[in-house]
Design a protein around this motif. Structure first.
Motif, PDB file in Angstrom:
ATOM      1  N   ALA A  19       0.811  -1.254   0.217  1.00 35.49           N
ATOM      2  CA  ALA A  19       0.492  -0.230  -0.132  1.00 35.49           C
ATOM      3  C   ALA A  19       0.845   0.962  -0.250  1.00 35.49           C
ATOM      4  CB  ALA A  19      -0.748   0.192   1.074  1.00 35.49           C
ATOM      5  N   HIS A  20       2.118   1.448   0.650  1.00 31.75           N
ATOM      6  CA  HIS A  20       2.569   2.652   0.631  1.00 31.75           C
ATOM      7  C   HIS A  20       3.635   2.311  -0.508  1.00 31.75           C
ATOM      8  CE1 HIS A  20       2.021   3.018   4.982  1.00 31.75           C
ATOM      9  NE2 HIS A  20       2.067   1.767   5.245  1.00 31.75           N
ATOM     10  N   ALA A  21       3.879   1.627  -1.927  1.00 32.13           N
ATOM     11  CA  ALA A  21       4.385   1.569  -2.321  1.00 32.13           C
ATOM     12  C   ALA A  21       3.343   2.295  -3.350  1.00 32.13           C
ATOM     13  CB  ALA A  21       4.885   0.497  -3.001  1.00 32.13           C
ATOM     14  N   GLU A  22       2.594   2.587  -3.202  1.00 38.50           N
ATOM     15  CA  GLU A  22       1.569   2.794  -4.647  1.00 38.50           C
ATOM     16  C   GLU A  22       1.155   4.423  -4.143  1.00 38.50           C
ATOM     17  OE1 GLU A  22      -0.986   0.680  -6.299  1.00 38.50           O
ATOM     18  OE2 GLU A  22       0.199  -0.839  -5.957  1.00 38.50           O
ATOM     19  N   PRO A  23       0.294   5.201  -5.323  1.00 41.77           N
ATOM     20  CA  PRO A  23       0.846   6.190  -5.753  1.00 41.77           C
ATOM     21  C   PRO A  23      -0.662   6.863  -5.165  1.00 41.77           C
ATOM     22  CG  PRO A  23       0.351   5.866  -7.311  1.00 41.77           C
ATOM     23  CD  PRO A  23       0.772   4.216  -6.618  1.00 41.77           C
ATOM     24  N   LEU A  24      -0.406   8.044  -4.299  1.00 37.52           N
ATOM     25  CA  LEU A  24      -1.043   9.024  -3.796  1.00 37.52           C
ATOM     26  C   LEU A  24      -2.461   9.641  -4.218  1.00 37.52           C
ATOM     27  CD1 LEU A  24      -2.696  10.388  -1.252  1.00 37.52           C
ATOM     28  CD2 LEU A  24      -1.007  12.906  -2.368  1.00 37.52           C
ATOM     29  N   SER A  25      -3.657   8.805  -4.465  1.00 35.86           N
ATOM     30  CA  SER A  25      -4.925   9.137  -4.763  1.00 35.86           C
ATOM     31  C   SER A  25      -5.820  10.105  -4.558  1.00 35.86           C
ATOM     32  CB  SER A  25      -5.455   8.270  -6.165  1.00 35.86           C
ATOM     33  OG  SER A  25      -4.822   7.406  -6.270  1.00 35.86           O
ATOM     34  N   ARG A  26      -5.999  11.508  -5.319  1.00 35.23           N
ATOM     35  CA  ARG A  26      -7.648  11.689  -4.853  1.00 35.23           C
ATOM     36  C   ARG A  26      -8.514  12.161  -5.476  1.00 35.23           C
ATOM     37  NH1 ARG A  26      -5.554  10.768  -0.223  1.00 35.23           N
ATOM     38  NH2 ARG A  26      -5.012  11.808   0.792  1.00 35.23           N
ATOM     39  N   GLU A  27      -9.519  12.458  -4.849  1.00 36.85           N
ATOM     40  CA  GLU A  27     -10.629  12.781  -5.743  1.00 36.85           C
ATOM     41  C   GLU A  27     -11.408  14.324  -5.482  1.00 36.85           C
ATOM     42  OE1 GLU A  27     -13.556   9.478  -6.900  1.00 36.85           O
ATOM     43  OE2 GLU A  27     -14.413  10.442  -5.705  1.00 36.85           O
ATOM     44  N   PHE A  28     -11.581  15.526  -6.236  1.00 33.58           N
ATOM     45  CA  PHE A  28     -12.268  16.527  -5.937  1.00 33.58           C
ATOM     46  C   PHE A  28     -12.991  16.871  -6.526  1.00 33.58           C
ATOM     47  CE2 PHE A  28      -8.469  17.424  -9.117  1.00 33.58           C
ATOM     48  CZ  PHE A  28      -9.230  18.133  -9.576  1.00 33.58           C
ATOM     49  N   THR A  29     -13.842  18.020  -6.418  1.00 35.80           N
ATOM     50  CA  THR A  29     -14.533  18.983  -6.178  1.00 35.80           C
ATOM     51  C   THR A  29     -15.110  20.416  -5.936  1.00 35.80           C
ATOM     52  OG1 THR A  29     -15.858  16.986  -6.326  1.00 35.80           O
ATOM     53  CG2 THR A  29     -17.232  19.035  -6.866  1.00 35.80           C
ATOM     54  N   TYR A  30     -14.878  21.182  -6.670  1.00 37.27           N
ATOM     55  CA  TYR A  30     -14.910  22.628  -6.657  1.00 37.27           C
ATOM     56  C   TYR A  30     -16.079  23.200  -7.144  1.00 37.27           C
ATOM     57  CZ  TYR A  30      -9.670  23.637  -5.674  1.00 37.27           C
ATOM     58  OH  TYR A  30      -8.357  24.345  -5.927  1.00 37.27           O
ATOM     59  N   THR A  31     -17.235  23.233  -5.962  1.00 34.87           N
ATOM     60  CA  THR A  31     -18.907  24.012  -6.149  1.00 34.87           C
ATOM     61  C   THR A  31     -18.934  24.967  -5.904  1.00 34.87           C
ATOM     62  OG1 THR A  31     -19.371  21.708  -5.717  1.00 34.87           O
ATOM     63  CG2 THR A  31     -20.841  23.035  -5.745  1.00 34.87           C
ATOM     64  N   GLY A  32     -19.845  25.985  -6.390  1.00 32.80           N
ATOM     65  CA  GLY A  32     -20.190  27.248  -6.178  1.00 32.80           C
ATOM     66  C   GLY A  32     -19.391  28.122  -6.753  1.00 32.80           C
ATOM     67  N   PHE A  33     -19.341  29.306  -7.692  1.00 31.20           N
ATOM     68  CA  PHE A  33     -19.097  29.928  -8.952  1.00 31.20           C
ATOM     69  C   PHE A  33     -19.242  31.126  -9.446  1.00 31.20           C
ATOM     70  CE2 PHE A  33     -16.530  25.612  -9.429  1.00 31.20           C
ATOM     71  CZ  PHE A  33     -15.019  26.257  -8.947  1.00 31.20           C
ATOM     72  N   TYR A  34     -18.666  32.036 -10.247  1.00 31.71           N
ATOM     73  CA  TYR A  34     -19.722  33.263 -10.523  1.00 31.71           C
ATOM     74  C   TYR A  34     -19.649  32.971 -11.891  1.00 31.71           C
ATOM     75  CZ  TYR A  34     -21.136  37.987 -12.390  1.00 31.71           C
ATOM     76  OH  TYR A  34     -21.373  39.120 -12.594  1.00 31.71           O
ATOM     77  N   HIS A  35     -20.458  33.341 -12.280  1.00 31.38           N
ATOM     78  CA  HIS A  35     -20.814  33.156 -13.761  1.00 31.38           C
ATOM     79  C   HIS A  35     -20.787  34.517 -14.798  1.00 31.38           C
ATOM     80  CE1 HIS A  35     -22.930  32.128 -18.180  1.00 31.38           C
ATOM     81  NE2 HIS A  35     -21.723  31.149 -17.905  1.00 31.38           N
ATOM     82  N   VAL A  36     -19.300  34.334 -15.899  1.00 34.53           N
ATOM     83  CA  VAL A  36     -19.214  36.266 -15.634  1.00 34.53           C
ATOM     84  C   VAL A  36     -20.714  36.308 -17.282  1.00 34.53           C
ATOM     85  CG1 VAL A  36     -18.021  36.924 -17.233  1.00 34.53           C
ATOM     86  CG2 VAL A  36     -16.910  35.816 -14.989  1.00 34.53           C
ATOM     87  N   GLU A  37     -20.391  35.509 -17.628  1.00 30.59           N
ATOM     88  CA  GLU A  37     -21.570  35.772 -18.969  1.00 30.59           C
ATOM     89  C   GLU A  37     -22.463  35.713 -18.623  1.00 30.59           C
ATOM     90  OE1 GLU A  37     -17.793  33.855 -20.788  1.00 30.59           O
ATOM     91  OE2 GLU A  37     -19.843  32.940 -18.692  1.00 30.59           O
ATOM     92  N   GLY A  38     -23.289  34.846 -17.744  1.00 29.67           N
ATOM     93  CA  GLY A  38     -24.987  35.088 -16.737  1.00 29.67           C
ATOM     94  C   GLY A  38     -25.150  36.233 -16.142  1.00 29.67           C
TER      95      GLY A  38
END
Length: 181
Positions: A19-38
């Motif tokens: 397990a220590h030889a395996e790469p670190l894996s992460r999932e991420f989400t950024y939520t909530g943005f200002y929509h410029v065109e709208g």
């Protein structure tokens, strides 16, 4: 003959070591943005992805050279970009577990075709996609605000699934032994 508990302990040790030889894996989400065109804040607008990395220098911080895979909104940015993408890249990256995730990506389609499309994301600033074709153009821009939230979770490593299978096997074995007595 080996005792089952000895075999189980040896298998657990082997999986824990791998397990220590395996790469670190992460999932991420950024939520909530200002929509410029709208011209408005969109609380459900999101960017999502995951990355694999290996902290080669052991400093506890992941830098761009230690990222082995980076996918943002289904587009791979490390290695091969895909058949429809002319250029893509992960130009900046930093992540400290438990801390901030920062990156800069960009992509573009073939600039010599009928039209061109592209985009870039710079965390903390904006995510922008644009397209130009004979007779028209369009763009879509999301800007980070104080309300933009980052969610991050680890992706289970293959060795974690092995440990789960081993644990379930131990439970099944002990249940079987109890039912026989």
């Amino acid at each position: 003959m080996f005792k089952p508990s000895l075999l189980i302990a040896a298998a657990a040790a082997a999986l824990a070591t791998s397990a220590h030889a395996e790469p670190l894996s992460r999932e991420f989400t950024y939520t909530g943005f200002y929509h410029v065109e709208g011209g408005q804040f969109r609380p459900t607008a999101s960017l999502y992805g995951y990355f694999d990395s290996d902290d080669r220098n052991g400093d506890g911080r992941i830098e761009v050279g230690e990222v082995t895979s980076f996918i943002l909104n289904s587009q791979q940015y490390v290695g091969w970009c895909g058949p429809e993408v002319f250029m893509c890249g992960l130009f900046e990256f930093s992540y400290t577990p438990g801390g901030a995730l920062n990156f800069h990506t960009a992509w573009s389609t073939d600039p010599w075709g009928e039209g061109v499309a592209g985009g870039s994301v710079r965390t903390g600033v904006e995510a922008k996609e644009h397209s130009h074709w004979p007779g028209g153009s369009a763009s879509y821009t999301l800007r980070w605000t104080e309300q933009t939230v980052l969610s991050m979770s680890p992706v289970p490593e293959p060795a974690s699934y092995g440990m789960l299978a081993l644990g379930l096997g131990v439970l099944a074995l002990s249940a079987r032994r109890r039912s026989r007595s």
